[in-house]
Design an enzyme around this catalytic site. Structure first.
Site, PDB file in Angstrom:
ATOM      1  N   CYS A 120      -3.447  -8.720  -4.681  1.00 57.16           N
ATOM      2  CA  CYS A 120      -4.103  -7.437  -4.456  1.00 57.16           C
ATOM      3  C   CYS A 120      -4.585  -6.909  -5.795  1.00 57.16           C
ATOM      4  O   CYS A 120      -3.945  -7.148  -6.816  1.00 57.16           O
ATOM      5  CB  CYS A 120      -3.121  -6.444  -3.839  1.00 57.16           C
ATOM      6  SG  CYS A 120      -3.936  -4.918  -3.332  1.00 57.16           S
ATOM      7  N   CYS A 122      -4.911  -3.687  -6.753  1.00 56.05           N
ATOM      8  CA  CYS A 122      -4.593  -2.293  -7.099  1.00 56.05           C
ATOM      9  C   CYS A 122      -3.852  -2.117  -8.431  1.00 56.05           C
ATOM     10  O   CYS A 122      -4.043  -1.105  -9.103  1.00 56.05           O
ATOM     11  CB  CYS A 122      -3.844  -1.598  -5.966  1.00 56.05           C
ATOM     12  SG  CYS A 122      -2.276  -2.353  -5.541  1.00 56.05           S
ATOM     13  N   CYS A 130      -7.482  -1.173  -4.042  1.00 59.87           N
ATOM     14  CA  CYS A 130      -7.162  -2.585  -3.772  1.00 59.87           C
ATOM     15  C   CYS A 130      -8.393  -3.489  -3.776  1.00 59.87           C
ATOM     16  O   CYS A 130      -8.284  -4.707  -3.647  1.00 59.87           O
ATOM     17  CB  CYS A 130      -6.421  -2.704  -2.444  1.00 59.87           C
ATOM     18  SG  CYS A 130      -4.917  -1.697  -2.406  1.00 59.87           S
ATOM     19  N   LYS A 195      -1.078  -3.878   7.978  1.00 57.60           N
ATOM     20  CA  LYS A 195      -0.530  -3.056   6.903  1.00 57.60           C
ATOM     21  C   LYS A 195      -1.054  -1.637   7.079  1.00 57.60           C
ATOM     22  O   LYS A 195      -2.264  -1.404   7.095  1.00 57.60           O
ATOM     23  CB  LYS A 195      -0.954  -3.620   5.555  1.00 57.60           C
ATOM     24  CG  LYS A 195      -0.478  -2.769   4.380  1.00 57.60           C
ATOM     25  CD  LYS A 195      -0.774  -3.430   3.051  1.00 57.60           C
ATOM     26  CE  LYS A 195      -0.367  -2.533   1.901  1.00 57.60           C
ATOM     27  NZ  LYS A 195      -0.651  -3.133   0.598  1.00 57.60           N
ATOM     28  N   ARG A 205       4.709   2.564  -5.626  1.00 58.88           N
ATOM     29  CA  ARG A 205       3.577   2.899  -6.499  1.00 58.88           C
ATOM     30  C   ARG A 205       4.064   3.411  -7.844  1.00 58.88           C
ATOM     31  O   ARG A 205       3.389   3.244  -8.853  1.00 58.88           O
ATOM     32  CB  ARG A 205       2.653   3.894  -5.796  1.00 58.88           C
ATOM     33  CG  ARG A 205       1.934   3.192  -4.646  1.00 58.88           C
ATOM     34  CD  ARG A 205       0.959   4.065  -3.925  1.00 58.88           C
ATOM     35  NE  ARG A 205       0.539   3.406  -2.687  1.00 58.88           N
ATOM     36  CZ  ARG A 205      -0.078   4.010  -1.697  1.00 58.88           C
ATOM     37  NH1 ARG A 205      -0.375   5.295  -1.788  1.00 58.88           N
ATOM     38  NH2 ARG A 205      -0.423   3.345  -0.610  1.00 58.88           N
ATOM     39  N   ARG A 217      -5.818   5.270   0.602  1.00 59.65           N
ATOM     40  CA  ARG A 217      -6.134   3.926   1.061  1.00 59.65           C
ATOM     41  C   ARG A 217      -6.505   3.872   2.554  1.00 59.65           C
ATOM     42  O   ARG A 217      -6.470   2.814   3.172  1.00 59.65           O
ATOM     43  CB  ARG A 217      -4.948   3.004   0.818  1.00 59.65           C
ATOM     44  CG  ARG A 217      -4.456   2.934  -0.625  1.00 59.65           C
ATOM     45  CD  ARG A 217      -3.811   1.603  -0.906  1.00 59.65           C
ATOM     46  NE  ARG A 217      -2.940   1.569  -2.064  1.00 59.65           N
ATOM     47  CZ  ARG A 217      -3.346   1.582  -3.332  1.00 59.65           C
ATOM     48  NH1 ARG A 217      -4.632   1.681  -3.618  1.00 59.65           N
ATOM     49  NH2 ARG A 217      -2.470   1.510  -4.320  1.00 59.65           N
ATOM     50  N   GLU A 233      -6.122  -7.043  14.216  1.00 63.64           N
ATOM     51  CA  GLU A 233      -6.060  -7.465  12.805  1.00 63.64           C
ATOM     52  C   GLU A 233      -5.317  -8.793  12.670  1.00 63.64           C
ATOM     53  O   GLU A 233      -5.735  -9.682  11.928  1.00 63.64           O
ATOM     54  CB  GLU A 233      -5.340  -6.409  11.961  1.00 63.64           C
ATOM     55  CG  GLU A 233      -6.106  -5.110  11.748  1.00 63.64           C
ATOM     56  CD  GLU A 233      -7.251  -5.259  10.748  1.00 63.64           C
ATOM     57  OE1 GLU A 233      -7.312  -6.277  10.035  1.00 63.64           O
ATOM     58  OE2 GLU A 233      -8.099  -4.347  10.678  1.00 63.64           O
ATOM     59  N   LYS A 248       3.846  -4.248   8.167  1.00 63.75           N
ATOM     60  CA  LYS A 248       4.348  -3.459   7.052  1.00 63.75           C
ATOM     61  C   LYS A 248       3.907  -2.015   7.178  1.00 63.75           C
ATOM     62  O   LYS A 248       2.725  -1.791   7.429  1.00 63.75           O
ATOM     63  CB  LYS A 248       3.803  -4.065   5.765  1.00 63.75           C
ATOM     64  CG  LYS A 248       4.115  -3.276   4.525  1.00 63.75           C
ATOM     65  CD  LYS A 248       3.379  -3.831   3.356  1.00 63.75           C
ATOM     66  CE  LYS A 248       3.660  -2.916   2.180  1.00 63.75           C
ATOM     67  NZ  LYS A 248       2.765  -3.095   1.099  1.00 63.75           N
ATOM     68  N   SER A 274       9.540  -0.052   0.065  1.00 66.50           N
ATOM     69  CA  SER A 274      10.239   0.723  -0.952  1.00 66.50           C
ATOM     70  C   SER A 274      10.809   2.040  -0.430  1.00 66.50           C
ATOM     71  O   SER A 274      11.955   2.385  -0.727  1.00 66.50           O
ATOM     72  CB  SER A 274       9.307   0.985  -2.136  1.00 66.50           C
ATOM     73  OG  SER A 274       8.139   1.665  -1.721  1.00 66.50           O
ATOM     74  N   TYR A 313      14.231  -5.133  -0.627  1.00 71.12           N
ATOM     75  CA  TYR A 313      14.827  -5.004  -1.963  1.00 71.12           C
ATOM     76  C   TYR A 313      16.353  -5.064  -1.878  1.00 71.12           C
ATOM     77  O   TYR A 313      17.032  -4.983  -2.889  1.00 71.12           O
ATOM     78  CB  TYR A 313      14.361  -3.691  -2.614  1.00 71.12           C
ATOM     79  CG  TYR A 313      12.839  -3.605  -2.659  1.00 71.12           C
ATOM     80  CD1 TYR A 313      12.114  -4.301  -3.631  1.00 71.12           C
ATOM     81  CD2 TYR A 313      12.131  -2.897  -1.690  1.00 71.12           C
ATOM     82  CE1 TYR A 313      10.735  -4.260  -3.642  1.00 71.12           C
ATOM     83  CE2 TYR A 313      10.741  -2.855  -1.699  1.00 71.12           C
ATOM     84  CZ  TYR A 313      10.046  -3.540  -2.674  1.00 71.12           C
ATOM     85  OH  TYR A 313       8.678  -3.515  -2.682  1.00 71.12           O
TER      86      TYR A 313
END
Ligand code: PBG
Length: 321
Positions: A120, A122, A130, A195, A205, A217, A233, A248, A274, A313
């Protein structure tokens, strides 16, 4: 004589009976650990909003990968946090740049660790979008070549799987073509197919310094209200050559994961993002929830909804039941 009611508690009376009746079990092998790579030497910089997550420079990766390996987690997803950004996102595809070096380092150290790279622009564009910007619009078609070049440079560095997360239309096809033309016909594509434009990416971010300087976005990432559009999609990405597809975020989109599982036969990956991590950490730090139990509950829910694999994570510290 049989009882007049269903005695469901019979299968819940002891730990071992509960284990026997358990339908969904999350294991470390189901997980993919997200990681951030930075420039420099000997540096580990914590992400404030994500306690327990550090941004690592390349020379710190080996010990981190050892921990992930010890946890039984077989794969990592790499994000570059470059210092240099420009209008063309040059750093994204420059040979031997940050992520490319990180990939090579990990594969050298642990060849069986599956290294997936986020593709990506970004983190590499000075405006933080992006794709390329043309007259105030995120321009789809001119972004495709840069994105495909980025994927190719990751494959050249040794990435096992490339994962485009930009949400430009046609990027999976463009990447497939670029990889095939250059001898990487066996490199799979994991597309961030569904997404959503989500506030759950806030802590990321901060970690990746990738927030857009202007605007948001929403012209490329999906509207959180839509599930049928997500199926469209995903279908498009599979037609273009995606080998695995992603939904996501995960927790607020379990219905999307479920519907994708019902409709498609490719592996479904869900991203426990996150913000989902930070909320658990913040509440656990205050003693309001039991982190270990809640992480298992969350990851189990994501798998139960239909995800084959989960990017998270929590991988490094997850030990299962
Ligand atoms: C890059 C990208 C983002 C995330 C993964 N890849 C941020 C975004 O789209 O703004 C978010 C991951 C997370 O929140 O954990 N486009």
């Amino acid at each position: 004589m049989t009882e007049p009611f269903f005695r469901g508690r019979r299968l819940r009376m002891t730990d071992s009976i509960r284990a026997l009746a358990r339908e969904t079990v999350v294991e470390p092998r189901d997980l993919i650990q997200g990681m951030f790579v930075i420039e420099g030497k000997g540096k580990r910089i914590p992400v404030d909003a994500m306690p327990g997550v550090d941004r690592l420079c390349v020379d710190q990766l080996r010990s981190e990968v050892d921990l992930i390996r010890e946890a039984g987690v077989p794969a990592v997803l790499l994000f570059g946090v470059p210092e240099e950004k420009d209008v063309k996102a040059t750093g994204a595809w420059k040979e031997n740049n940050l992520v490319q070096r990180a990939v090579t380092e990990i594969k050298k150290h642990d060849p069986d660790m599956v290294v997936i790279t986020d593709v990506c622009l970004c983190a590499y564009t000075d405006h933080g979008h992006c794709g390329h910007v043309k007259e105030g619009v995120i321009d789809n078609d001119s972004s495709l070549e840069t994105i495909a070049k980025m994927a190719l440079s990751h494959a050249r560095a040794g990435a096992d799987i490339v994962a485009p997360s930009d949400m430009m239309d046609g990027r999976v096809g463009a990447i497939r073509e670029m990889l095939d033309k250059n001898g990487f016909e066996y490199t799979p594509i994991l597309s961030y197919a569904a997404k959503y434009a989500s506030a759950f990416y806030g802590p990321f971010r901060e970690a990746a310094k990738s927030a857009p300087k202007q605007g948001n976005r929403k012209s490329y990432q999906m509207d959180s209200a839509n599930v049928r559009q997500a199926m469209r999609e995903i279908a498009a990405d599979i037609e273009e050559g995606a080998d695995l597809v992603m939904v996501k975020p995960a927790l607020a989109y379990l219905d999307v994961i479920h519907e994708a599982r019902r409709r498609f036969d490719v592996p479904i990956v869900a991203y426990n993002v996150s913000g989902e991590y930070s909320m658990v950490k913040a509440a656990a730090e205050r003693g309001w929830i039991d982190e270990k139990v809640i992480v298992t509950e969350i990851l189990t829910a994501i798998k139960r909804a239909g995800a084959d694999r989960i990017i998270t994570y929590f991988g490094k510290t997850f030990r299962g039941k």
